[in-house]
Design an enzyme around this catalytic site. Structure first.
Site, PDB file in Angstrom:
ATOM      1  N   GLY A 246      35.982  36.852  71.175  1.00  0.00           N
ATOM      2  CA  GLY A 246      34.947  36.645  72.181  1.00  0.00           C
ATOM      3  C   GLY A 246      34.713  35.172  72.432  1.00  0.00           C
ATOM      4  O   GLY A 246      35.622  34.347  72.296  1.00  0.00           O
ATOM      5  N   SER A 247      33.481  34.835  72.758  1.00  0.00           N
ATOM      6  CA  SER A 247      33.139  33.466  73.128  1.00  0.00           C
ATOM      7  C   SER A 247      33.070  32.553  71.910  1.00  0.00           C
ATOM      8  O   SER A 247      32.889  33.012  70.773  1.00  0.00           O
ATOM      9  CB  SER A 247      31.788  33.445  73.840  1.00  0.00           C
ATOM     10  OG  SER A 247      30.738  33.771  72.930  1.00  0.00           O
ATOM     11  N   GLY A 251      31.607  33.265  68.144  1.00  0.00           N
ATOM     12  CA  GLY A 251      32.435  33.000  66.986  1.00  0.00           C
ATOM     13  C   GLY A 251      31.805  32.016  66.019  1.00  0.00           C
ATOM     14  O   GLY A 251      31.940  32.153  64.793  1.00  0.00           O
ATOM     15  N   GLU A 268      39.190  34.743  67.141  1.00  0.00           N
ATOM     16  CA  GLU A 268      40.020  34.502  68.324  1.00  0.00           C
ATOM     17  C   GLU A 268      39.055  34.326  69.478  1.00  0.00           C
ATOM     18  O   GLU A 268      38.519  35.287  70.013  1.00  0.00           O
ATOM     19  CB  GLU A 268      40.979  35.679  68.543  1.00  0.00           C
ATOM     20  CG  GLU A 268      42.146  35.340  69.457  1.00  0.00           C
ATOM     21  CD  GLU A 268      41.753  35.287  70.912  1.00  0.00           C
ATOM     22  OE1 GLU A 268      41.691  34.152  71.462  1.00  0.00           O
ATOM     23  OE2 GLU A 268      41.496  36.343  71.497  1.00  0.00           O
ATOM     24  N   CYS A 302      40.924  35.309  77.955  1.00  0.00           N
ATOM     25  CA  CYS A 302      40.886  34.097  77.145  1.00  0.00           C
ATOM     26  C   CYS A 302      42.129  33.256  77.405  1.00  0.00           C
ATOM     27  O   CYS A 302      42.129  32.047  77.174  1.00  0.00           O
ATOM     28  CB  CYS A 302      40.736  34.418  75.670  1.00  0.00           C
ATOM     29  SG  CYS A 302      41.986  35.541  75.031  1.00  0.00           S
TER      30      CYS A 302
END
Length: 515
Positions: A246-247, A251, A268, A302
């Site tokens: 995610g963002s 994270g 990730e 992403c």
């Protein structure tokens, strides 16, 4: 368009085991007594279903069941675990079209991308089946006579999986297929923006487990938001590994919380991906790679292409071709075969899109095309925009930030060293690419002095990674690796074991102790 969405939902829901109202917690059985998520399709804004979330008690019940399932599952031989994952892959093949349509209904990505995402699930299952017979350790030379030293790998425990909306099923499969063959159970917290795909996937996995006589709690599910479920998951000492996609903001929080309890995190996170287009590049090839990278999934990957760094000698020619290509992008209902770009996920994403363009203009950016919100009956949800190209400078704060939207920044360079410095000059380090017909330029880009990203491509774009390679990046992208190569090692615990088969007890380093 509403009729199209409702009709598709009505057709595929029964085949996927879905209803209008669904339980969103699974741990061997379905439950969930929390506030339901009301899921709107970004295609037309219509409600397509409801998913009940997990309360704190529901969450605790699910983790307990996953733990019990793990204790049995870890004893199953690796190849036998692989057989269950093989059958999961076969079930996904059977439901590929329906699951792809559900992905499109929930995310707004075009049907071809939805099908590609489900194919990723099938591919990682195939990869994991082979891996189930290749969880190799090492035999290590020992300095002590009559001894054998080895490295072996054991199942880790219950793995927490946090996934994002833009790949609502693929990321779960990357983690769960590998974790399963490694002997782990999983506990999945999907994005609250895509709860129905999560329920559908776990229902498929449940059926496979029951057919194989395996406790289906190895694939557990806890639906809910970050505050009520995500925080519990990150802080839970019963989860030795949390894999979060995610963002960067998310994270950073997950990493801090997991680290405080000495757990492992596999992160990730965001990307700010650039393509360098050199003076020798095949421009037709470059334009195709840029278009898919920048416009695919409406810029909500992403790995989406965010920046173009083009040699000054071909900048005008490339921009002309790009602008022509952007005119050909058909925006509309992603369920229709000729659509190339669907809607953004929600109104917050649209607001972020428009605010970012405003900020770029304030920096001095020049909008070359797009950047508008589409209106009319065909765009009734209010979530459709035109993809945007902006002439910009790399140092601007708005360019340094990842905007999850179809905004492409263009800048020029004079020397390759300058281009690589621009490419690397952002906080993120996920994906990168160069288009060149010069071998020296290509090798320089791939060398230690070149791209600092986890993914570096030559003559193809930043999107579309295959499952055979480890996926992830550096810096604020988090440093984690999912999917292929030896990413499986993150899901296991390493053990160094030494066997003394002699009648003596020599110590290492020649140490003498006592008589």
């Amino acid at each position: 368009m509403s009729t199209n969405v409702k009709k598709t939902a009505a057709e595929i829901f029964p085949r996927l085991g879905l209803k209008v109202h669904n339980r969103g917690v699974f741990a061997g059985e379905w439950f969930g007594s929390g506030t339901p998520i009301e899921k709107y399709s970004p295609i037309d804004g219509s409600v397509i279903g409801y998913v009940a979330t997990a309360t704190h008690a529901d969450y605790d019940r699910a983790v307990g069941a996953a733990q019990r399932a793990f204790l049995t599952w870890r004893e199953v031989p690796g190849p036998k675990r692989g057989e269950v994952v093989r059958k999961l892959g076969e079930a996904l093949r059977t439901h590929k079209r329906d699951l792809a349509q559900l992905v499109t209904l929930e995310t707004g990505k075009i049907l071809a991308e939805g099908e590609g995402e489900v194919q990723e699930m099938i591919d990682i299952c195939d990869f994991a089946v082979g891996l189930s017979r290749q969880l190799y350790g090492l035999t290590i030379a020992t300095e002590r006579p009559g001894h054998r030293m080895m490295e072996q790998w054991h199942p880790l425990g219950v793995v927490g999986i946090i996934s994002a909306f833009n790949f609502p099923v693929a990321v779960w499969s990357w983690n769960s297929a590998l974790a399963a063959v490694c002997g782990d159970a999983t506990l999945w917290k999907p994005s609250e923006k895509t709860p129905l795909t999560a329920v559908a996937c776990v229902k498929i996995a449940e059926r496979v487990c029951r057919e194989c006589g395996v406790d289906p709690a190895i694939f557990s599910l806890v639906s809910g938001d970050a505050a009520n479920v995500g925080e519990l998951l990150a802080a839970d000492h019963r989860l030795p590994l949390v894999s979060a996609t995610g963002s960067t903001r998310m994270g950073r929080r997950v990493g801090e919380v997991v680290a405080k309890r000495f757990g492992r995190s596999l992160l990730e996170l965001g990307g700010n991906n650039a393509i360098i287009v050199t003076h020798s590049a095949d421009l037709k090839l470059a334009v195709r790679g840029i278009l898919f990278g920048a416009v695919g999934t409406a810029g909500q990957r992403c790995t989406s292409t965010r920046r173009i760094i083009v040699h000054e000698s071909v900048e005008t020619k490339l921009l002309k071709a790009l602008l022509e290509g952007y005119k050909q992008v058909r925006i509309g209902n992603p369920l229709e075969a000729d659509t190339l770009m669907g809607p953004l996920i929600d109104f917050a994403a649209v607001e972020n899109f428009t605010n970012t363009i405003t900020a770029a203009k304030q920096h001095g950016g020049r909008v070359l095309c797009g950047g508008k919100r589409l209106t009319g009956a065909a765009y009734a949800s209010g979530l459709y925009v035109t993809p945007c190209i902006i002439e910009a400078e790399n140092a601007w704060s708005v360019v340094q930030h990842e905007t999850f939207a179809p905004i492409l920044y263009v800048m020029s360079y004079h020397t390759l060293d300058e281009a690589i410095a621009l490419q690397n000059g952002v906080p993120q380090g996920l994906s990168s690419a160069i288009f060149t017909n010069d071998l020296r330029e290509a090798e320089t880009f791939l060398a230690a002095r070149g791209s600092d990203c986890g993914i570096a491509n030559v003559n193809l774009g930043t999107s579309g990674a295959e499952i055979g390679g480890a996926f992830g990046g550096e810096k604020e992208t988090g440093g984690g690796r999912e999917s292929g190569s030896d990413a499986w090692k993150a899901y296991m615990r390493r053990q160094t074991a030494t066997v003394n088969y002699s009648k003596d007890l020599p110590l290492a380093q020649g140490i003498k102790f006592g008589g």
